[in-house]
Structure formats: structure tokens, C-alpha cells
Scaffold this active site. Structure first.
Site, short mmCIF file in Angstrom:
data_model
loop_
_atom_site.label_atom_id
_atom_site.label_comp_id
_atom_site.label_asym_id
_atom_site.label_seq_id
_atom_site.Cartn_x
_atom_site.Cartn_y
_atom_site.Cartn_z
N ALA A 13 -0.25 4.90 -12.70
CA ALA A 13 -0.02 5.13 -14.13
C ALA A 13 0.03 6.62 -14.43
CB ALA A 13 -1.12 4.45 -14.96
N ARG A 23 10.05 15.34 -16.77
CA ARG A 23 11.51 15.20 -16.64
C ARG A 23 12.18 15.21 -18.00
NH1 ARG A 23 11.11 11.58 -12.57
NH2 ARG A 23 11.28 9.77 -13.92
N SER A 40 -0.74 9.43 -6.15
CA SER A 40 0.51 8.68 -5.98
C SER A 40 0.53 7.87 -4.68
CB SER A 40 1.67 9.67 -6.01
OG SER A 40 2.89 9.01 -6.11
N CYS A 44 -1.70 -0.97 -2.62
CA CYS A 44 -1.22 -2.31 -2.24
C CYS A 44 -0.94 -2.40 -0.74
CB CYS A 44 0.06 -2.64 -3.00
SG CYS A 44 -0.02 -2.26 -4.73
N ARG A 72 7.96 19.44 -9.11
CA ARG A 72 7.98 18.82 -10.45
C ARG A 72 7.24 19.65 -11.50
NH1 ARG A 72 7.91 12.30 -9.23
NH2 ARG A 72 9.26 12.44 -7.40
N VAL A 82 -13.05 14.15 -14.44
CA VAL A 82 -13.24 14.32 -15.89
C VAL A 82 -14.52 13.57 -16.27
CG1 VAL A 82 -12.30 13.78 -18.17
CG2 VAL A 82 -10.82 14.68 -16.38
N ALA A 320 0.29 -3.31 -10.04
CA ALA A 320 0.94 -2.00 -9.85
C ALA A 320 2.14 -1.76 -10.77
CB ALA A 320 1.35 -1.87 -8.39
N TRP A 456 21.25 -27.55 -5.64
CA TRP A 456 20.27 -27.43 -6.72
C TRP A 456 19.07 -26.69 -6.12
CZ3 TRP A 456 21.33 -29.06 -11.62
CH2 TRP A 456 22.41 -29.94 -11.77
P1 FAD Z 1 -5.59 3.45 -9.75
O1 FAD Z 1 -4.59 3.22 -8.69
O2 FAD Z 1 -6.93 2.83 -9.59
O3 FAD Z 1 -5.77 5.01 -9.93
C1 FAD Z 1 -6.72 5.56 -10.79
C2 FAD Z 1 -7.06 6.96 -10.32
O4 FAD Z 1 -7.91 7.58 -11.28
C3 FAD Z 1 -7.81 6.98 -9.00
O5 FAD Z 1 -7.10 7.78 -8.08
C4 FAD Z 1 -9.18 7.56 -9.35
O6 FAD Z 1 -9.70 8.38 -8.33
C5 FAD Z 1 -8.85 8.37 -10.59
N1 FAD Z 1 -9.99 8.57 -11.51
C6 FAD Z 1 -10.83 7.62 -11.98
N2 FAD Z 1 -11.73 8.16 -12.81
C7 FAD Z 1 -11.46 9.49 -12.87
C8 FAD Z 1 -12.06 10.59 -13.54
N3 FAD Z 1 -13.10 10.42 -14.35
N4 FAD Z 1 -11.54 11.83 -13.35
C9 FAD Z 1 -10.46 12.01 -12.53
N5 FAD Z 1 -9.88 11.01 -11.86
C10 FAD Z 1 -10.36 9.76 -12.02
N6 FAD Z 1 -0.94 -4.61 -7.19
C11 FAD Z 1 0.23 -5.28 -7.11
O7 FAD Z 1 0.97 -5.33 -8.09
N7 FAD Z 1 0.62 -5.88 -5.94
C12 FAD Z 1 -0.14 -5.83 -4.81
O8 FAD Z 1 0.23 -6.38 -3.77
C13 FAD Z 1 -1.39 -5.14 -4.88
N8 FAD Z 1 -2.18 -5.06 -3.78
C14 FAD Z 1 -3.35 -4.35 -3.87
C15 FAD Z 1 -4.14 -4.27 -2.72
C16 FAD Z 1 -5.32 -3.55 -2.77
C17 FAD Z 1 -6.19 -3.48 -1.55
C18 FAD Z 1 -5.72 -2.89 -3.97
C19 FAD Z 1 -7.01 -2.10 -4.03
C20 FAD Z 1 -4.94 -2.97 -5.10
C21 FAD Z 1 -3.74 -3.69 -5.06
N9 FAD Z 1 -2.92 -3.81 -6.18
C22 FAD Z 1 -1.75 -4.52 -6.11
C23 FAD Z 1 -3.30 -3.20 -7.48
C24 FAD Z 1 -2.63 -1.85 -7.67
O9 FAD Z 1 -2.96 -1.03 -6.60
C25 FAD Z 1 -3.10 -1.26 -8.99
O10 FAD Z 1 -2.66 -2.11 -10.03
C26 FAD Z 1 -2.57 0.14 -9.25
O11 FAD Z 1 -2.96 1.02 -8.24
C27 FAD Z 1 -3.12 0.63 -10.59
O12 FAD Z 1 -2.77 1.97 -10.78
P2 FAD Z 1 -3.60 2.88 -11.78
O13 FAD Z 1 -2.92 4.20 -11.78
O14 FAD Z 1 -3.79 2.19 -13.07
O15 FAD Z 1 -5.07 2.98 -11.16
#
Ligand code: FAD
Length: 467
Positions: A13, A23, A40, A44, A72, A82, A320, A456
């Protein structure tokens, strides 16, 4: 003077928002705080890294920190956590290597993701107990697998089913939780010759899928020699220093490693402390533009709620694509082009050894009834290719629809890997997105050719049975 967009969290996100905002508006100052070293990355892919199919953790990274900074023009600060948001002063406080800094923002995105849940039972802090929520978890698990495999006792050809050679890292392993991470890890560990015990508290694995899908996957896990215990609540992980046993209400199973696959919880502390509201799901409440209850503060991805397409209600489905899509929408909004993040259908897919499964929408009758539907569900089995084609298989399709209107509200599919359950689910997602009925669906003009389906398609067969 240019405006500043601050982002907390540097994965799906957060970095989607940062890249899109920059961009769209190159004059915007974009600052990202990420507490870890990785940004990044594709969590998954972690089960396949642990399995050994993906060679290095770096392979899971789509854009490197250097690329974000140099190509970028994003001010990415890794190793910065944070610790506070002050929405009145419009500042965040971050800590890095013992020093504290304050950063002002015009717009803020909270993209802190979710944390793996550790169940409240004894023994979860023993050595040899793992979760799989982060890149460092993946690294530790892969190292565990490598250590175990290099252990001489592990290589004994007559290593019995009870794994008599209980030396360090060589014996049976326990997985707690039969959701998609538990199942993907069962495959990863079994592929590395571990004896896998999978404990599922509820009566079936893959709870959010249909019963037919759950049953097919459970049967297949057993065929793959996974010792699957359903209706089996783990009450303790026992051991003196290292984990030695998984204890359920009626059994004690010797293990040398435990993976907790017991779900995730949105990271909301920062948001709550700053006075932002969370919804009933426990995740951060947002509107269609992912804006929180405090103006100019957005939340997206695994820490936030989203609106469910079928119920119109807030839902928490941490996946994701939602994180990427909502992050991107926030980036666009902040850059001056207000963009609706879009609803979610809760579409998910999983590979379970030689099966693939997908689900979308609402399959649970209780939940459907609460949302005002009169649900009816039917399951069909149909050939995945023309009957005369040499390599045919079966696809099982479960469809749930509203009895009164015929509107399709949920679907779950399972097939052999490669026989198309997951790709077929995409047509069903479209029916949900368009509020289509089973009568619409049975007339969808889907493609047909013998190597891919029957005239079908199984999806059409399911619609005809319900119509
Ligand atoms: P995250 O990826 O959790 O990233 C959040 C980031 O914020 C982290 O890097 C963390 O370090 C950082 N952060 C947190 N708090 C702070 C703070 N206070 N200060 C600074 N940084 C901070 N989804 C699918 O759709 N299909 C799949 O097959 C799938 N398989 C998965 C398999 C595994 C093993 C796991 C763990 C997840 C899987 N997912 C899958 C879920 C998917 O990975 C998540 O939905 C996605 O990564 C969410 O992205 P995000 O950016 O919201 O959060």
C-alpha cells in the site's frame, strides 16, 4: 511551496501510493518511513521461498530502495519507526537508531499492514516456534529448513513416521491453523521431507471457502501424508527450552518446530493513539477514498477496512491487490485527482499441493442472511476439458445466490492444479461486481475449446443448476 505527503509503511500500500503520487505530481515531496530494511516485497511469495522454489529473498522485491530513491525521487527512510501521529500539528514522530525526528505533513497515509497473531497459549515463545508474517520470518524459516535438512539424522532413509531421531531440527513439524498460510506452508515443509502435522481448530480447513472446497483440500492433504487434525484446538506448545510437543485437548504430538498460522491482526495502534476511529472489524475505518475519520489522513492495505461489494458493509479482508489498489488510489487523490479506492469482493486463491482453489463473495449463509439475502447454495462437479480430450480433470464449483432475486453473491471453486479453478473464479468476480444474477451468468458468452473446457464451462453448468 510544494506539499508533503508522508507515508508510514513501505510495502504494497505504502509504496504504491508513493510511486503513484510522485508520478502524478513530481513536485509533491513524498517521504516514506519504513521500520524494517525491506520495502516493496512480496510476502505472498514467502512460502515458496521457504519451500526452496524461489532462491533468494531479494527475488521477492519488485523495486529496490535505491530505485525508489534515485529513479523515483522518493525520500524513503528505512529503519525508521513512526511512533506517534499528531493530527492537530500535522506531524509524525519517527525513531531511528536511538534518535527521534519530527516530520510535518500535508497528507498522511497509514499503511502499517497487519501482524501475525500469536494465540494466547503457553509455550509460543519457546525456541522453535515461528510465524510467517515478514521477510525476516521467512529468512528464519528457510534457515531452519536448511539446518534440519543438513542434519545427519534427517537424512536417514528409514526415518519412521514418528521421526525417532529427535535431535535438533530433524523431526516432525506442527502447523497451527488450516488457513491459506498454514496450507501453503504444509506444502513447503512436506516438499522438504518434513513430517507435517496440521492442527485446525474449526471443523474444516479453508474456512472462508465452500464446504466442498474444504473437503476436497482436506482429503488431498491427507493423500499427501499431512497428518491433519480438524476440530483440534491447540491448547499449549510444550517444551523445556525448545518446542517438544503440540498439545491439543486430547493429544500430545511430538514436534521439533511449530509454525503458527493463526491469522493476522491489523496494526492500528498508531491510528488509535492519534484518535482515528476503527470499525467493528477492528481495522481502521475509511471512506470510499480511503480517508480516515481525520481529514488528510488516509489508511490503506492490511491495516484498513474496505467496503464489501456484496453487503455494502465495511469488511476486513487483508489481501495484496486491495493494498496495491487502495494505495495507488490514495496516491492519485493526494496528487490532486480524487480517486475512489473501489470495493472488495474478498477474492482469494490458494495452491494446496496438487490442487488449486479460489473463493469470492459471501458463502456463509448466516452472514448472507444478516446482510438481507435469502441464500441458496449448490455445488456441481464438471469436466475441466472436453471429455474426449486426453488430459481431462474435474472442477468443483459452488455457487451461492439470493433465492428471491437470483443475484450471485458468492462462489468457491477447486480443481487439480492447472485445471482452471482460479482462472474461472474471475468470471464469478465479474458477476459479483455487476450485481449479476444466475440467469445473467448462464448466458455469459464464455470461450470454449476442447483443451480448456467443455462447451458449457463448469461455471455455466453451476449457473444453470441454480437458475
Ligand atoms: P504490509 O505488507 O504488512 O506492510 C506494512 C509495512 O509497514 C511493513 O513493512 C512494516 O514493517 C511497516 N510498518 C508497520 N508499522 C510501522 C511503523 N510504525 N513505522 C514504520 N513502518 C511500519 N495476499 C494475497 O492477496 N495473496 C496471497 O497469496 C498472499 N499470500 C501471503 C502469504 C504470506 C506468508 C503473507 C504473510 C501474506 C500473504 N498475503 C497474500 C497478504 C499480503 O502480503 C498483504 O495483503 C500485503 O502485503 C499487504 O500490504 P500492506 O502494504 O498493507 O502491509
Amino acid at each position: 511551496m510544494s506539499e508533503t505527503f508522508v507515508i508510514v509503511g513501505g510495502d504494497a500500500a505504502g509504496m504504491s501510493a508513493a510511486s503513484k503520487a510522485k508520478r502524478e505530481d513530481p513536485d509533491l515531496e513524498v517521504v516514506v518511513f519504513e521500520k524494517g530494511e525491506w520495502v516493496s516485497y512480496g510476502a505472498c511469495g514467502l512460502p515458496y521461498y521457504v519451500k526452496g522454489e524461489i532462491q533468494s529473498l531479494e527475488d521477492l522485491v519488485s523495486v529496490t530502495p535505491e530505485e525508489f530513491r534515485e529513479e523515483r525521487d522518493i525520500d524513503l527512510r528505512t529503519g525508521h519507526e513512526v511512533t506517534e501521529i499528531d493530527p492537530d500539528a500535522k506531524t509524525v514522530t519517527a525513531v531511528s537508531e536511538g534518535s527521534t525526528l519530527e516530520q510535518a505533513y500535508d497528507y498522511l497515509l497509514i499503511a502499517t499492514g497487519a501482524a501475525a497473531v500469536t494465540p494466547p497459549i503457553d509455550g509460543v515463545d519457546l525456541e522453535g516456534v515461528y510465524t510467517l508474517g515478514s521477510m525476516s520470518d521467512g529468512k528464519e524459516l528457510r534457515e531452519y529448513v536448511a539446518r534440519a535438512r543438513s542434519n545427519e539424522s534427517f537424512q536417514q532413509p528409514d526415518r519412521g513416521p514418528a521421526c525417532q531421531y529427535l535431535e535438533d531440527c530433524s523431526g516432525p513439524v506442527g502447523i497451527v491453523g488450516g488457513g491459506y498460510i498454514g496450507i501453503e506452508m504444509a506444502e513447503a515443509l512436506a516438499a522438504n521431507d518434513f513430517e507435517v502435522h496440521l492442527f485446525q481448530r474449526g471443523e474444516r480447513v479453508l474456512n472462508g471457502f465452500s464446504e466442498a472446497t474444504s473437503e476436497a483440500v482436506a482429503e488431498h492433504l491427507r493423500e499427501q501424508d499431512v497428518a491433519l487434525s480438524v476440530g483440534s484446538e491447540v491448547v499449549e506448545v510444550a517444551g523445556s527450552e525448545r518446542v517438544e510437543e503440540v498439545v491439543t485437548e486430547d493429544d500430545r504430538v511430538p514436534v521439533e518446530m511449530v509454525l503458527l498460522g493463526t491469522g493476522v491482526r491489523p496494526r492500528t495502534n498508531l491510528a488509535k493513539d492519534a484518535g482515528l476511529e476503527c470499525g467493528e472489524t477492528g481495522a481502521i475505518a475509511t471512506d470510499a477514498y480511503c480517508e480516515t475519520t481525520v481529514s488528510d489522513v488516509y489508511a490503506a492495505g492490511d491495516c484498513a477496512e474496505a467496503t464489501h461489494t456484496v453487503t455494502g458493509e465495511p469488511a476486513y479482508v487483508p489481501l495484496a491487490l486491495t493494498a496495491n489498489r487502495h494505495g495507488r488510489a490514495v496516491g492519485q487523490t493526494v496528487a490532486g485527482r480524487p480517486t475512489d479506492g473501489g470495493d472488495i469482493t474478498g477474492t482469494a486463491a490458494v495452491k494446496a499441493f496438487d490442487l488449486e482453489a479460489a473463493r469470492t463473495g459471501i458463502l456463509d449463509h448466516e452472514r448472507a442472511t444478516e446482510a438481507g439475502f435469502d441464500p441458496i447454495t449448490k455445488t456441481i462437479n464438471a469436466n475441466s476439458r472436453a471429455g474426449y480430450y486426453p488430459e481431462d480433470g474435474t472442477v468443483t464449483v459452488t455457487l451461492t445466490a439470493d433465492l428471491e432475486t437470483g443475484r450471485v453473491i458468492g462462489a468457491s471453486l477447486v480443481s487439480e492444479y492447472g485445471e482452471g479453478a482460479v482462472h474461472r473464479s474471475h468470471a464469478l468476480v465479474a458477476t459479483l461486481e455487476e450485481d449479476a444474477t444466475v440467469f445473467d451468468l448462464e448466458n455469459y458468452d464464455l470461450a470454449y475449446a476442447p483443451p480448456f473446457n467443455t462447451t458449457w464451462d463448469p461455471v455455466l453448468v453451476a449457473a444453470k443448476v441454480l437458475a
